[in-house]
Scaffold this motif. Structure first.
Motif, PDB file in Angstrom:
ATOM      1  N   ARG A 261       3.942  -9.675   2.115  1.00 42.20           N
ATOM      2  CA  ARG A 261       3.123  -9.201   1.005  1.00 42.20           C
ATOM      3  C   ARG A 261       3.550  -9.892  -0.290  1.00 42.20           C
ATOM      4  O   ARG A 261       4.738  -9.980  -0.562  1.00 42.20           O
ATOM      5  CB  ARG A 261       3.340  -7.699   0.830  1.00 42.20           C
TER       6      ARG A 261
ATOM      7  N   ARG B 194     -13.593   7.206  -7.656  1.00 46.40           N
ATOM      8  CA  ARG B 194     -12.155   7.508  -7.643  1.00 46.40           C
ATOM      9  C   ARG B 194     -11.423   6.422  -6.865  1.00 46.40           C
ATOM     10  O   ARG B 194     -11.866   6.010  -5.795  1.00 46.40           O
ATOM     11  CB  ARG B 194     -11.923   8.858  -6.971  1.00 46.40           C
ATOM     12  N   ARG B 195     -10.248   6.016  -7.367  1.00 48.32           N
ATOM     13  CA  ARG B 195      -9.598   4.853  -6.763  1.00 48.32           C
ATOM     14  C   ARG B 195      -9.213   5.084  -5.309  1.00 48.32           C
ATOM     15  O   ARG B 195      -9.247   4.146  -4.511  1.00 48.32           O
ATOM     16  CB  ARG B 195      -8.371   4.433  -7.565  1.00 48.32           C
ATOM     17  N   ASP B 196      -8.833   6.295  -4.931  1.00 49.81           N
ATOM     18  CA  ASP B 196      -8.436   6.511  -3.538  1.00 49.81           C
ATOM     19  C   ASP B 196      -9.647   6.484  -2.610  1.00 49.81           C
ATOM     20  O   ASP B 196      -9.571   5.990  -1.484  1.00 49.81           O
ATOM     21  CB  ASP B 196      -7.617   7.808  -3.372  1.00 49.81           C
TER      22      ASP B 196
ATOM     23  N   PHE C 138       0.742   5.363   0.618  1.00 53.19           N
ATOM     24  CA  PHE C 138       0.000   6.568   1.007  1.00 53.19           C
ATOM     25  C   PHE C 138       0.926   7.763   0.785  1.00 53.19           C
ATOM     26  O   PHE C 138       2.046   7.791   1.330  1.00 53.19           O
ATOM     27  CB  PHE C 138      -0.381   6.548   2.499  1.00 53.19           C
TER      28      PHE C 138
ATOM     29  N   SER D 169       0.854  -1.180   0.000  1.00 59.80           N
ATOM     30  CA  SER D 169       0.000   0.000   0.000  1.00 59.80           C
ATOM     31  C   SER D 169       0.893   1.235   0.000  1.00 59.80           C
ATOM     32  O   SER D 169       1.903   1.272   0.699  1.00 59.80           O
ATOM     33  CB  SER D 169      -0.879   0.028   1.250  1.00 59.80           C
TER      34      SER D 169
ATOM     35  N   ASP E  72     -10.618   2.901  -2.298  1.00 59.26           N
ATOM     36  CA  ASP E  72      -9.707   2.264  -1.351  1.00 59.26           C
ATOM     37  C   ASP E  72     -10.145   2.555   0.083  1.00 59.26           C
ATOM     38  O   ASP E  72     -10.255   1.651   0.919  1.00 59.26           O
ATOM     39  CB  ASP E  72      -8.289   2.800  -1.624  1.00 59.26           C
TER      40      ASP E  72
ATOM     41  N   LEU F 103      -0.274  10.504  -7.667  1.00 60.02           N
ATOM     42  CA  LEU F 103      -1.333   9.784  -8.391  1.00 60.02           C
ATOM     43  C   LEU F 103      -1.132   8.279  -8.330  1.00 60.02           C
ATOM     44  O   LEU F 103      -2.090   7.509  -8.414  1.00 60.02           O
ATOM     45  CB  LEU F 103      -1.369  10.233  -9.853  1.00 60.02           C
ATOM     46  N   ALA F 104       0.124   7.847  -8.201  1.00 58.45           N
ATOM     47  CA  ALA F 104       0.399   6.411  -8.164  1.00 58.45           C
ATOM     48  C   ALA F 104       0.077   5.806  -6.795  1.00 58.45           C
ATOM     49  O   ALA F 104       0.007   4.593  -6.654  1.00 58.45           O
ATOM     50  CB  ALA F 104       1.855   6.140  -8.534  1.00 58.45           C
ATOM     51  N   CYS F 105      -0.105   6.669  -5.796  1.00 61.88           N
ATOM     52  CA  CYS F 105      -0.394   6.167  -4.447  1.00 61.88           C
ATOM     53  C   CYS F 105      -1.865   5.758  -4.308  1.00 61.88           C
ATOM     54  O   CYS F 105      -2.736   6.266  -5.008  1.00 61.88           O
ATOM     55  CB  CYS F 105      -0.068   7.238  -3.406  1.00 61.88           C
ATOM     56  N   ASP F 106      -2.117   4.865  -3.368  1.00 68.90           N
ATOM     57  CA  ASP F 106      -3.494   4.439  -3.123  1.00 68.90           C
ATOM     58  C   ASP F 106      -4.326   5.538  -2.468  1.00 68.90           C
ATOM     59  O   ASP F 106      -5.526   5.604  -2.678  1.00 68.90           O
ATOM     60  CB  ASP F 106      -3.496   3.174  -2.255  1.00 68.90           C
ATOM     61  N   ARG F 107      -3.664   6.353  -1.670  1.00 60.93           N
ATOM     62  CA  ARG F 107      -4.345   7.477  -1.033  1.00 60.93           C
ATOM     63  C   ARG F 107      -3.387   8.656  -0.929  1.00 60.93           C
ATOM     64  O   ARG F 107      -2.177   8.463  -0.907  1.00 60.93           O
ATOM     65  CB  ARG F 107      -4.792   7.135   0.394  1.00 60.93           C
ATOM     66  N   ALA F 108      -3.949   9.864  -0.795  1.00 62.66           N
ATOM     67  CA  ALA F 108      -3.123  11.052  -0.539  1.00 62.66           C
ATOM     68  C   ALA F 108      -3.675  11.776   0.688  1.00 62.66           C
ATOM     69  O   ALA F 108      -4.854  12.145   0.726  1.00 62.66           O
ATOM     70  CB  ALA F 108      -3.142  11.968  -1.749  1.00 62.66           C
TER      71      ALA F 108
ATOM     72  N   LEU G 168      -7.867  15.785  -5.649  1.00 66.71           N
ATOM     73  CA  LEU G 168      -6.513  15.239  -5.559  1.00 66.71           C
ATOM     74  C   LEU G 168      -6.170  14.756  -4.152  1.00 66.71           C
ATOM     75  O   LEU G 168      -5.152  14.093  -3.954  1.00 66.71           O
ATOM     76  CB  LEU G 168      -5.495  16.294  -6.023  1.00 66.71           C
ATOM     77  N   ALA G 169      -7.019  15.106  -3.179  1.00 68.30           N
ATOM     78  CA  ALA G 169      -6.757  14.681  -1.798  1.00 68.30           C
ATOM     79  C   ALA G 169      -7.766  13.608  -1.396  1.00 68.30           C
ATOM     80  O   ALA G 169      -8.956  13.740  -1.657  1.00 68.30           O
ATOM     81  CB  ALA G 169      -6.875  15.871  -0.854  1.00 68.30           C
ATOM     82  N   THR G 170      -7.273  12.556  -0.775  1.00 69.12           N
ATOM     83  CA  THR G 170      -8.204  11.577  -0.209  1.00 69.12           C
ATOM     84  C   THR G 170      -8.703  12.101   1.123  1.00 69.12           C
ATOM     85  O   THR G 170      -9.890  12.057   1.431  1.00 69.12           O
ATOM     86  CB  THR G 170      -7.497  10.224   0.008  1.00 69.12           C
TER      87      THR G 170
END
Lengths: 534, 534
Positions: free
Chosen positions: B533, B190-192, A361, A359, B195, A379-384, A446-448
């Protein structure tokens, strides 16, 4: 529970003078990459790598050679892959190595070899280096999968040499390096013939191999060398003329300059920090920041996979001057030859991140530099997690508009905003005006999590603890499904579908149990199967 | 090795008067399908199906109801799916049922529920029946996946009811019924956010559920009934006006008339024989041959999956008058309402065959009737063994030109000839002239093996023995990769990718081991994970 130690420590830092298994020879537009695996030169010295069977140490050299072809030999337009053994091209991944490896290592091994095969196809498609598999002998399993990654496959017609995928009949597993997908989706072999082929342990040779579409030609021994030479010239002549810049020497990775990876084994959390450039100048050597940074990041991702199997969560941070990073991002979006190769390399590294079973973040605060090429990391992260405070900004640039596509072939911004494609343009338009502040980034999607300093640390702490506590298998499965929404490509089929089946089959008793086919390989007794179909 | 007995014998033959868990009410254009699961009315009577949690017996009724809506209620243009429980819509698949089931049963259960959800979407797309999920309470796991299969989701806004996919955090497995794929690929969340949502055991409610795109609207309790009624009318009004024919009563399956399934448990081989029509007449009731035949075939496939887990290979034979079968195939290709529904049903059954984890070999000899709709059976098989003798013919028709698409959205002929799309036209053109004899069928690429009577039996015998001896897991993985070459759809993503991950995770000790999350569910102790993992 399998608690065996991690795999032997691998060095991903090599160069042609250190190769034990391959030789790379260049003659004008034609490169020749010749495999002769050193039988006791693998990562585990006690396992004999017979018949050009390979382990990680062999594939690391292959991956290195392909990268060097792109940077160090921009004049090369065709690469012949062949073997120095008589009557053997390549027997595929070594079975004893696989059978004696842990499940995580098996999966990581297959993933890495898949990435190398896809790097061959990327070099063909984007750098115009055509690959010709000169199968001068038996071409089995991963050996045929290597050939499948090439643009053309020529098999020797000597009455005995075959191409084969014997994994299903001999080992009870699937070809692990994209073989099934490439047979029906790249070479478009008829499904019933593909089915027959993949259950024929002895493989297919001669005219039938051509008729079934498994190879492009078969050539008698007497004409083999000449035919290969002629086909290589033809492939080179027809290769597109893409700008690739001047030759550049890749230096060893050694100590990181722009990346740091800190691992806390106890909490199973890693900190990955990437630092921005010190200036926005173009430097036409290996010290050029985007090239060096991407190579270090790639190296760090591989260390995470192979040396830190227990780490489940990576906190991705960036540091540095956002303006400089943005400027260098805009420079990278231009189409000069060398710059183009640097950008293509960065795209490959980011795709390595996308299929890393961890994962990620992103942590965005005042020190962050999610700007230019580093914005793509967010953008490549699962969450921001974005701090709501003055001085917190992100700054996308032209690179994010499609120059760094994911495995699904579209940009990460497009994948993120599938529901609202106009949002992609809004983000890019906002970035044209300058850095995007926190509230705007949040509004743009852009922010989770967007939280002020009272809540930020606490929200992040809780999320981190929770993530690290969840089932690692369920997280891997979930992430692999969420990271590749939208279109499917050969690569997403390989990583999403084929790898998933392979992972499943590897862990089933029918393959790796005491009497499973992989365990029993080479032993006199037959494997025993639980025949229930699922 | 897990050698527990097969699952309890299930009856797939039901009708609304027998439903224990659902009621189907029709009012003009609007149907109302209301779930109230009988707590001790499931397939295993000792497991309490609390909170509208479901097992196979619940899903069999749901699948039956959807089929009846299409045939028996052609006037229905919107179906509301809701619950008769206060504060609970549906809690998803029953965990204790899952945890106590064998691995093959778990996989077959998930596959069947996936097919039912896809049948909802097929009914919406092809029969113009819009589905509205009226989530009048907690909507969790498979409950939310059921809602995701609907065209619209409305959630009650009562301060507590959420939609949730708690599988990852609570059970260490993936949502097994297409949830992850539909969240990012159908609803394009949205993917985040996807998630975050999928790791929040408690789920998401109210305004946030709408903002994240998880539901289409939230409505306070006081306005819920009225809003649902209004939305249902709106959906019905906007549904396309597709010709669906007159109402038709589906009879019980009972004894087969056109299909026979003989299983040899010892050799693990089954013979599936489908007989052609006695005449080519159109009959507007459930005895119409293509409808009855397809329903029997569907039933036989389900019996194979659930009652004959050890069978690995199915020999598919056909018998009958090729001319009559061809004529009825041409009739089925026309676009009359009732005929259209019969054809859509046949397409669904053939797709059920495509995802059945068994090898299928077609046996084509003088008695065969691979003609008209039955020709498609040949294409659905992994291989076709064609006898080289006078009187052996196959006869494709208009149905094979796209009217019976596979899960990948294209015809089986297109999938077969991806490398040479013109071959599709050649086959169809040849069939226009009349039945295709053996040598021509072979030349056109319709035979995997074409052998004269000296070799035919022997080749088939050897192939059958070999197939039955191979690892069942490796075969399942191989077939799932080879059957879906070409384009990807929501369904191929669900069956190819999501199911593969789910299968893998189900078998991992982290889920189903002694201390795995699924095993430990409901117990006071925490599950224990091997955190490596992969």
């Amino acid at each position: 529970m399998d608690t065996s130690a991690s795999a032997p420590k691998l060095s991903f830092d090599t160069n042609p003078s250190k190769y034990r298994h391959w030789t790379l020879a260049i003659e004008g537009e034609i490169a020749r990459l010749t495999m002769k695996v050193e039988p006791f030169g693998g990562a585990k010295s006690e396992i004999e790598l017979k018949s050009n069977s390979y382990d990680m140490s062999v594939d690391i050299e292959l991956a290195d050679a392909i990268q060097r072809l792109r940077f160090e030999h921009p004049g090369v337009k065709c690469c012949v892959i062949t073997s120095a053994h008589d009557k053997i091209f390549c027997a595929g991944a070594n079975i004893y190595m696989l059978a004696s490896s842990t499940h995580p290592f098996k999966v990581n091994f297959c993933k890495y070899t898949n990435e190398t095969r896809l790097a061959i196809e990327d070099a063909s498609q984007n750098s115009g280096i055509r690959f010709l598999a000169a199968c001068n002998g038996a071409t089995a399993g991963g050996g045929y999968e290597l050939a499948l990654a090439c643009d053309e496959i020529v098999l020797i017609d000597d009455g005995s040499s075959t191409v084969a995928l014997p994994e299903v009949p001999l080992l009870g597993v699937l070809p692990g390096t994209g073989g099934l997908t490439r047979v029906v989706d790249k070479r478009k072999v008829r499904r019933d013939l593909a089915d027959a082929f993949s259950t024929l342990a002895e493989g297919v040779k001669g005219k039938r191999a051509v008729e079934w579409g498994l190879v492009d030609a078969v050539v008698p021994r007497s004409k083999f060398a000449d035919t290969i030479a002629q086909r290589a010239r033809d492939l080179a002549a027809k290769a597109p003329d893409l700008p690739r810049g001047k030759p550049l020497k890749l230096d060893p990775i050694g100590d990181y300059r722009h990346v740091s990876l800190k691992v806390d084994e106890k909490s199973r959390i890693a900190d990955l920090t990437v630092r921005g450039p010190a200036d926005a100048k173009r430097v036409d050597d290996a010290s050029f920041w985007p090239l060096r940074m991407a190579r270090e990041l790639d190296h760090a991702l591989l260390r995470l996979r192979f040396e830190h199997e227990h780490v489940g969560l990576v906190l991705v941070r960036t540091e540095g001057d956002r303006k400089l990073a943005h400027e260098i991002g805009e420079l990278l979006a231009s189409d000069d030859g060398f710059i183009r190769e640097v950008r293509l390399n960065l795209a490959c590294v980011l795709r390595r991140m996308d299929v890393t079973a961890r994962s990620f973040f992103a942590v965005v605060d005042q020190r962050s530099c999610f700007s230019g090429p580093l914005f793509e990391l967010l953008l490549a992260c699962d969450r921001a997690y974005v701090l709501d405070a003055d001085g917190v900004e992100v700054w996308p640039g032209s690179l994010s508009s499609g120059a760094l596509p994911g495995w699904n072939g579209i940009s990460r911004l497009q994948t993120r905003f599938l529901a609202d494609p106009q949002r992609v343009q809004k983000v890019l338009a906002a970035a044209k005006e300058g850095p995007i502040d926190g509230p705007t980034a949040d509004k743009l999607g852009l922010a989770t999590v967007f939280a002020d300093d009272i809540d930020f640390e606490e929200e992040l702490r809780v999320a981190v603890e929770e993530r690290a506590s969840l089932s690692p298998d369920a997280l891997t499965g979930m992430e692999q499904n969420y990271r590749f929404a939208g279109p499917e490509t050969l690569a997403t089929k390989i990583f999403g579908r084929l790898s998933a089946w392979q992972n499943w089959i590897f862990i089933r008793p029918n393959a790796t149990g005491e009497r499973g086919a992989l365990t029993m390989y080479g032993k006199p007794e037959r494997p025993q199967f639980d025949y229930r179909r699922t």
